[in-house]
Design a protein around this motif. Structure first.
Motif, PDB file in Angstrom:
ATOM      1  N   ARG A  72     -50.766  -3.243   1.652  1.00 27.89           N
ATOM      2  CA  ARG A  72     -50.771  -3.502   0.332  1.00 27.89           C
ATOM      3  C   ARG A  72     -51.456  -2.199  -0.342  1.00 27.89           C
ATOM      4  O   ARG A  72     -50.888  -1.506  -1.186  1.00 27.89           O
ATOM      5  CB  ARG A  72     -51.488  -4.467   0.044  1.00 27.89           C
ATOM      6  CG  ARG A  72     -51.846  -4.645  -1.690  1.00 27.89           C
ATOM      7  CD  ARG A  72     -52.758  -5.842  -2.041  1.00 27.89           C
ATOM      8  NE  ARG A  72     -52.403  -6.958  -1.321  1.00 27.89           N
ATOM      9  CZ  ARG A  72     -52.611  -8.289  -1.992  1.00 27.89           C
ATOM     10  NH1 ARG A  72     -53.194  -8.507  -3.059  1.00 27.89           N
ATOM     11  NH2 ARG A  72     -52.075  -9.295  -1.275  1.00 27.89           N
ATOM     12  N   ASP A  73     -52.411  -1.803   0.142  1.00 24.17           N
ATOM     13  CA  ASP A  73     -53.104  -0.289  -0.345  1.00 24.17           C
ATOM     14  C   ASP A  73     -52.196   0.736  -0.361  1.00 24.17           C
ATOM     15  O   ASP A  73     -52.177   1.671  -1.155  1.00 24.17           O
ATOM     16  CB  ASP A  73     -54.422   0.042   0.778  1.00 24.17           C
ATOM     17  CG  ASP A  73     -55.366  -0.977   0.556  1.00 24.17           C
ATOM     18  OD1 ASP A  73     -55.356  -1.977  -0.524  1.00 24.17           O
ATOM     19  OD2 ASP A  73     -56.395  -0.861   1.466  1.00 24.17           O
ATOM     20  N   THR A  76     -49.766   0.242  -3.080  1.00 28.28           N
ATOM     21  CA  THR A  76     -50.198   0.470  -4.310  1.00 28.28           C
ATOM     22  C   THR A  76     -50.372   2.214  -4.502  1.00 28.28           C
ATOM     23  O   THR A  76     -50.133   2.570  -5.678  1.00 28.28           O
ATOM     24  CB  THR A  76     -51.710  -0.012  -4.361  1.00 28.28           C
ATOM     25  OG1 THR A  76     -51.389  -1.492  -4.143  1.00 28.28           O
ATOM     26  CG2 THR A  76     -52.437   0.266  -5.830  1.00 28.28           C
ATOM     27  N   ARG A  80     -48.654   4.260  -7.241  1.00 28.93           N
ATOM     28  CA  ARG A  80     -49.333   5.247  -8.159  1.00 28.93           C
ATOM     29  C   ARG A  80     -48.928   6.848  -8.171  1.00 28.93           C
ATOM     30  O   ARG A  80     -48.782   7.388  -9.322  1.00 28.93           O
ATOM     31  CB  ARG A  80     -50.927   5.241  -7.910  1.00 28.93           C
ATOM     32  CG  ARG A  80     -51.488   3.866  -8.258  1.00 28.93           C
ATOM     33  CD  ARG A  80     -53.021   3.981  -8.137  1.00 28.93           C
ATOM     34  NE  ARG A  80     -53.586   2.521  -8.441  1.00 28.93           N
ATOM     35  CZ  ARG A  80     -54.439   1.776  -7.726  1.00 28.93           C
ATOM     36  NH1 ARG A  80     -54.921   2.387  -6.633  1.00 28.93           N
ATOM     37  NH2 ARG A  80     -54.920   0.644  -8.516  1.00 28.93           N
TER      38      ARG A  80
END
Length: 84
Positions: A72-73, A76, A80
């Motif tokens: 998930r990180d 993300t 970005r």
């Protein structure tokens, strides 16, 4: 050919089959599909588990959905960077 060359590897079943699953379609271009097939074959060889593409996608999504997920990180951070 000797007996060792005729031996087949038995793969264990992948975890958590999706009984009554709702279909999900993911489309890849031919080169991506070949790369994914090779990656899954390597995963099968490494783990001895007979993963198929659907099982791999389900497991990756489950892993990404956990609260402390590295996946998930990474997603993300990638999103970005794409917006920058």
């Amino acid at each position: 050919m000797g007996p060792a060359s005729r031996r087949t590897t038995r793969l264990r079943a992948a975890p958590r089959k999706a009984e009554g699953a709702i279909p999900l379609t993911v489309r890849f271009d031919p080169s991506e599909s070949l790369e994914i097939d090779r990656w899954i074959l390597g995963l099968r060889t490494q783990t001895g588990i007979g993963w198929d593409k659907a099982e791999v996608v389900r497991e990756l999504l489950r892993m990404a959905g956990t609260p402390d997920s590295i996946l998930r990180d990474a997603l993300t951070a990638r999103a970005r960077r794409a917006d920058a």
